[in-house]
Design an enzyme around this catalytic site. Structure first.
Site, PDB file in Angstrom:
ATOM      1  N   HIS A   1       0.870  -1.173   0.000  1.00  0.00           N
ATOM      2  CA  HIS A   1       0.000   0.000   0.000  1.00  0.00           C
ATOM      3  C   HIS A   1       0.913   1.231   0.000  1.00  0.00           C
ATOM      4  O   HIS A   1       2.027   1.172   0.531  1.00  0.00           O
ATOM      5  CB  HIS A   1      -0.825  -0.050   1.292  1.00  0.00           C
ATOM      6  CG  HIS A   1      -1.938   0.932   1.391  1.00  0.00           C
ATOM      7  ND1 HIS A   1      -1.733   2.233   1.782  1.00  0.00           N
ATOM      8  CD2 HIS A   1      -3.267   0.797   1.186  1.00  0.00           C
ATOM      9  CE1 HIS A   1      -2.896   2.862   1.811  1.00  0.00           C
ATOM     10  NE2 HIS A   1      -3.846   2.012   1.456  1.00  0.00           N
TER      11      HIS A   1
ATOM     12  N   ASP B   1       2.785  -4.928   7.985  1.00  0.00           N
ATOM     13  CA  ASP B   1       1.575  -4.120   7.829  1.00  0.00           C
ATOM     14  C   ASP B   1       0.392  -5.088   7.938  1.00  0.00           C
ATOM     15  O   ASP B   1       0.121  -5.866   7.013  1.00  0.00           O
ATOM     16  CB  ASP B   1       1.624  -3.428   6.459  1.00  0.00           C
ATOM     17  CG  ASP B   1       0.295  -2.778   6.068  1.00  0.00           C
ATOM     18  OD1 ASP B   1      -0.709  -2.992   6.776  1.00  0.00           O
ATOM     19  OD2 ASP B   1       0.270  -2.078   5.044  1.00  0.00           O
TER      20      ASP B   1
ATOM     21  N   GLN C   1      -4.843  -5.568   6.760  1.00  0.00           N
ATOM     22  CA  GLN C   1      -5.835  -6.458   6.143  1.00  0.00           C
ATOM     23  C   GLN C   1      -5.828  -7.867   6.726  1.00  0.00           C
ATOM     24  O   GLN C   1      -6.628  -8.703   6.303  1.00  0.00           O
ATOM     25  CB  GLN C   1      -5.597  -6.534   4.622  1.00  0.00           C
ATOM     26  CG  GLN C   1      -5.717  -5.215   3.911  1.00  0.00           C
ATOM     27  CD  GLN C   1      -7.136  -4.669   3.894  1.00  0.00           C
ATOM     28  OE1 GLN C   1      -8.109  -5.379   4.170  1.00  0.00           O
ATOM     29  NE2 GLN C   1      -7.284  -3.390   3.593  1.00  0.00           N
TER      30      GLN C   1
ATOM     31  N   LYS D   1     -10.789  -0.934  10.304  1.00  0.00           N
ATOM     32  CA  LYS D   1     -10.926  -2.093   9.409  1.00  0.00           C
ATOM     33  C   LYS D   1     -11.286  -3.350  10.197  1.00  0.00           C
ATOM     34  O   LYS D   1     -11.528  -4.399   9.616  1.00  0.00           O
ATOM     35  CB  LYS D   1      -9.629  -2.314   8.640  1.00  0.00           C
ATOM     36  CG  LYS D   1      -9.322  -1.203   7.640  1.00  0.00           C
ATOM     37  CD  LYS D   1      -8.098  -1.539   6.832  1.00  0.00           C
ATOM     38  CE  LYS D   1      -7.478  -0.345   6.165  1.00  0.00           C
ATOM     39  NZ  LYS D   1      -8.181   0.083   4.950  1.00  0.00           N
TER      40      LYS D   1
ATOM     41  N   CYS E   1      -4.709   2.388  -3.767  1.00  0.00           N
ATOM     42  CA  CYS E   1      -3.476   2.900  -3.125  1.00  0.00           C
ATOM     43  C   CYS E   1      -2.313   1.948  -3.327  1.00  0.00           C
ATOM     44  O   CYS E   1      -1.454   1.800  -2.446  1.00  0.00           O
ATOM     45  CB  CYS E   1      -3.682   3.159  -1.629  1.00  0.00           C
ATOM     46  SG  CYS E   1      -4.889   4.426  -1.298  1.00  0.00           S
TER      47      CYS E   1
HETATM   48  N1  PLP Z   1      -1.981  -0.976   4.523  1.00  0.00           N
HETATM   49  C1  PLP Z   1      -2.922  -1.670   3.890  1.00  0.00           C
HETATM   50  C2  PLP Z   1      -2.606  -3.025   3.345  1.00  0.00           C
HETATM   51  C3  PLP Z   1      -4.191  -1.127   3.720  1.00  0.00           C
HETATM   52  O1  PLP Z   1      -5.136  -1.808   3.074  1.00  0.00           O
HETATM   53  C4  PLP Z   1      -4.447   0.162   4.230  1.00  0.00           C
HETATM   54  C5  PLP Z   1      -5.762   0.807   4.010  1.00  0.00           C
HETATM   55  O2  PLP Z   1      -6.468   0.517   3.084  1.00  0.00           O
HETATM   56  C6  PLP Z   1      -3.438   0.835   4.909  1.00  0.00           C
HETATM   57  C7  PLP Z   1      -2.209   0.239   5.036  1.00  0.00           C
HETATM   58  C8  PLP Z   1      -3.661   2.191   5.502  1.00  0.00           C
HETATM   59  O3  PLP Z   1      -4.560   2.101   6.545  1.00  0.00           O
HETATM   60  P1  PLP Z   1      -5.149   3.434   7.243  1.00  0.00           P
HETATM   61  O4  PLP Z   1      -5.688   4.279   6.142  1.00  0.00           O
HETATM   62  O5  PLP Z   1      -6.201   2.901   8.153  1.00  0.00           O
HETATM   63  O6  PLP Z   1      -4.020   4.064   7.970  1.00  0.00           O
END
Ligand code: PLP
Length: 415
Positions: A132, A209, A212, A235, A373
């Site tokens: 991401h 990270d 998900q 999430k 993203c």
């Molecule tokens: N990493 C992953 C794999 C994501 O799917 C997301 C959000 O879609 C993020 C990071 C960023 O999360 P946040 O916007 O809640 O900080």
């Protein structure tokens, strides 16, 4: 959660469970809503909404600073949230649970603080091609400041990490590996335990990270031996604006503070400041108190349903959706890894994802369209984006049937 939702054989009754999510009974564009965008943000159970309502009606005061009873009760509830998360991910100590705004802030904290202390010219940060943007850009900023460089583990046509390339790229120059556990764009579940083992064999720490993974599977940070693990409340059926950074005490003690301000200090003079102990050293300012309470409530809610039950049920949904969507002429699924979470990304020949998403919206079906993203990943596949349907345990086969019907209709209209 009412106990009737949990059947004696530890599966759950999805129809009963759906009733606990008020938004799932609403309409969108005149149709009962089909919500298939939980990877972007999940819906909220009544128990969470009630906990926030209760907090503001009965418990609100600032934390860690009042001698009066109300402030102490608020502090207790806030710290209870931390303890619940410690148990949820099996962290060794609640000092290792830092409240942040979300995954994005968790990664920025590590990239900035770890980067200032450990990165220098000639060093390398190893990430993957399916990250991401929030696991790319913070490292670019850290590299700009330090003169270090980013290296990228490539993915194959199925959307899996090429592990031979990981082995090759992990060298004595690598100072940290930062990888996603589950890809938001493709659904791929990465072998993070193997990655951590291999990195540790070379003395390299790993950030995972977990944005998900946390809503879909059991995560045990000690079993993984992750150095850092970060995720977002919104999430995982919790509130927006709160997230968690887990970090091993050893690293967090050595790393410099991220933000400066109240709460993160022990003593301040104009000449010198000394810092508070963990976890407060990384928590400057008044925290998101409704968030810390709410994320703890959300974690307990997930535990009650059972992560194994969730994973098993969502796998059934994934298989059903994959099978049904694959039968649509001209539809191509992007991301066909052997090990996948409940995300289906797809394209339909001769149509643009945005147009498909717009027609689905008119039919009451919420999906995500675009690059999710993950622009470098879309570039890898040579596509501008996809239509993405992502499922949670509150979705059912009827949702998927509505999606399939909607996609067929969109394909017919747009071709
Ligand atoms: N990493 C992953 C794999 C994501 O799917 C997301 C959000 O879609 C993020 C990071 C960023 O999360 P946040 O916007 O809640 O900080």
């Amino acid at each position: 959660m009412s106990e009737t939702i949990l059947k004696p054989d530890t599966t759950f009754d999805v129809e009963e469970l759906r009733k606990e999510f008020p938004l799932l009974s609403t309409e969108m564009n005149g149709h009962p809503i089909v919500f298939l965008d939980s990877a972007a943000s999940s819906q909220k159970p009544q128990v969470l909404i009630d906990s926030i309502d209760h907090y503001y009606k009965n418990l609100h005061a600032n934390v860690h600073r009042g001698v009066y009873q109300l402030s102490q009760e608020a502090t207790h509830a806030h710290e209870e949230g931390r303890k619940r998360i410690q148990k949820f991910i099996n962290a060794g100590s609640d000092k290792e649970i830092i409240f942040v705004r979300g995954t994005t802030e968790g990664i920025n904290l590590v990239a900035s603080s770890f980067g200032r202390k450990y990165l220098k010219e000639g060093d390398e940060v190893l990430i993957s091609a399916m990250e991401h943007h929030s696991n790319i850009v913070p490292w670019q900023l850290a590299c700009e400041q330090s003169g270090a460089q980013i290296k990228v583990i490539p993915v194959n046509d199925e959307g899996e990490l090429i592990m031979e390339e990981f082995d090759r790229l992990l060298t004595e120059k690598t100072k940290i590996v930062s990888v996603v556990h589950v890809s938001n764009a493709l659904g791929t579940i990465n072998p993070v335990k193997e990655i951590i083992e291999k990195a540790h064999a070379k003395g390299v720490p790993v950030l995972v990270d977990g944005a998900q993974s946390i809503p879909h599977m059991k995560v045990d940070v000690q079993d993984l031996d992750a150095d850092f693990y970060t995720f977002s409340g919104h999430k995982m059926f919790g509130p927006t604006g709160i997230g968690i950074l887990y970090g091993k005490e050893k690293w967090l003690n050595e790393m410099p503070p991220y933000h400066g301000g109240g709460e993160m200090i022990k003593t301040v003079t104009f000449e010198k400041t000394t810092y508070n102990e963990l976890p407060f050293k990384f928590e400057a300012g008044t925290p998101d108190i409704e968030g810390s309470i709410g994320i703890g409530v959300a974690a307990e809610y997930i535990e009650k349903i059972g992560q194994e039950n969730i994973a098993r049920y969502e796998h059934e949904l994934l298989e059903y959706a994959t099978e049904q969507l694959s039968q649509i002429e001209g539809l191509r699924i992007v991301g066909t890894a052997k090990n996948k979470a409940s995300v289906v990304s797809f394209l339909i020949d001769g149509t643009h994802p945005y147009d498909v998403g717009t027609i689905l919206d008119k039919l009451g079906i919420a999906v995500r369209t675009g690059h999710h993203c993950t622009q470098p990943l879309m570039d890898r596949f040579g596509i501008p984006g996809t239509v993405r349907a992502s499922f949670a345990f509150y979705n059912n086969k009827a949702d998927i049937d509505r999606l399939v019907e909607g996609v067929k209709r969109a394909a017919k209209m747009l071709r």
